[in-house]
Enzyme design. Sequence first.
Site, PDB file in Angstrom:
ATOM      1  N   ALA A  75      -5.594   5.637   5.056  1.00 55.94           N
ATOM      2  CA  ALA A  75      -4.363   5.435   5.833  1.00 55.94           C
ATOM      3  C   ALA A  75      -4.730   5.346   7.301  1.00 55.94           C
ATOM      4  O   ALA A  75      -5.725   5.927   7.744  1.00 55.94           O
ATOM      5  CB  ALA A  75      -3.389   6.585   5.601  1.00 55.94           C
ATOM      6  N   ALA A  80      -3.868   8.902  14.199  1.00 63.22           N
ATOM      7  CA  ALA A  80      -5.065   9.252  13.443  1.00 63.22           C
ATOM      8  C   ALA A  80      -5.321   8.278  12.311  1.00 63.22           C
ATOM      9  O   ALA A  80      -4.450   7.491  11.922  1.00 63.22           O
ATOM     10  CB  ALA A  80      -4.933  10.674  12.884  1.00 63.22           C
ATOM     11  N   ASP A 233       8.155  17.289   6.212  1.00 65.86           N
ATOM     12  CA  ASP A 233       7.940  15.866   5.921  1.00 65.86           C
ATOM     13  C   ASP A 233       7.545  15.695   4.462  1.00 65.86           C
ATOM     14  O   ASP A 233       6.465  15.195   4.150  1.00 65.86           O
ATOM     15  CB  ASP A 233       6.861  15.306   6.844  1.00 65.86           C
ATOM     16  CG  ASP A 233       6.862  13.784   6.902  1.00 65.86           C
ATOM     17  OD1 ASP A 233       7.891  13.189   6.525  1.00 65.86           O
ATOM     18  OD2 ASP A 233       5.858  13.196   7.331  1.00 65.86           O
TER      19      ASP A 233
END
Length: 387
Positions: A75, A80, A233
């Site tokens: 990802a 990041a 999240d």
Amino acid sequence: MLRETFEQLGTTYIKLGQFIASSPSLFPEAYVREFQNCLDNTTPIPFYKIQQVIRKELNRPLHKVFAEISPTPLATASVAQVHAARLITGEDVVIKVQKPNVHMVLQTDLNFLYVAAKTLEWFVPKLSMASLSDIVEELQKSMLAECDFFQEAKNIEDFRLFLNETHNFEVTVPKVYPDASSLRVLTMERLYGVPFTDLNSVRQYSRDPQHSLITAMNTWFSSLLLGKSFHADVHAGNLLLLQDGRIGFIDFGIVGCVRAETWASVASLFRCLTENNYLGMAEALVGIGITEKTVDTAALAGDIAQLYQHMDHMQDKIREEANVNEKDINKVLMDLVRLGKKYGIHFPREFALLLKQILYFDRYIQVLAPNINIYHDERFVLLPEIA
């Protein structure tokens, strides 16, 4: 146009757009809706630069720590990039690597925005009433916290401690490897699993998908009261059913905390949610929010009932499509915040984070347990009793 400009300006403004999108209690609805399209997926930076960051942060040659690192990222986002790897001791891990100079860019841009906000408030006094500089300060804390991987590691370990103290062995979090981590590099155990939105895969790893979901929900709800923070999240990529049947919570870059002074109202809201008690929900919302005038809770309860009719329609859509996107969830959030504003109630950002997770769980309920009322299931524990 403004959203596209933000994306072109880079990291700080992408994160600012996402902050606006996730803060319907702070920004006008039109802005929240537009910035929901602000993408965090960015072009991967070259692998050699990732290697440079890891080497500099760990102050060691890579081969002294890792047997291999995949050059293709799992990802990549504005702050990041994540790579799969294997330690020299044989463990499969993921490495979350902060992009070069991200912290400095954020700090510089945010300081400028704060000074600009203060200046505007000086020349336009009405803006001080909107707490523009306070919003920028909140934004600054939120964004810079995501750059502190020591804090994220602590969030993970706090959640692990909560699991241990509650004797919860059906849920886990990734192990953090401190010797392979730093302020800007976070090396964690790689957990293999499937999201709760993939019903067929969930059935492969769980004999009772409903039990797995209830376990995840019991864990999250009890963390609100018994943990130092709650995972803020829990979208489909961050809540996994693992191959061994356990539930894995991953990515603790965003966490929240229920303030002590609002806990009673939050607890009441949850109870009323499970009972469809709209008047109780209205009274709880008044307790959670900030208001300077008397609220007609009966009228607010009527509006909440209408909102629930919309939510029922959304649930029908989930049953038909087995999916609902982020915009559907944010639409419900904005509707509720709009109701609050109609009655002079302003909600803290933490409340929006809290409610959003409940809507995520509602999505998983419709996928894994569409024919039962989980909130009335005897296995579900809304709030644990404190000894």
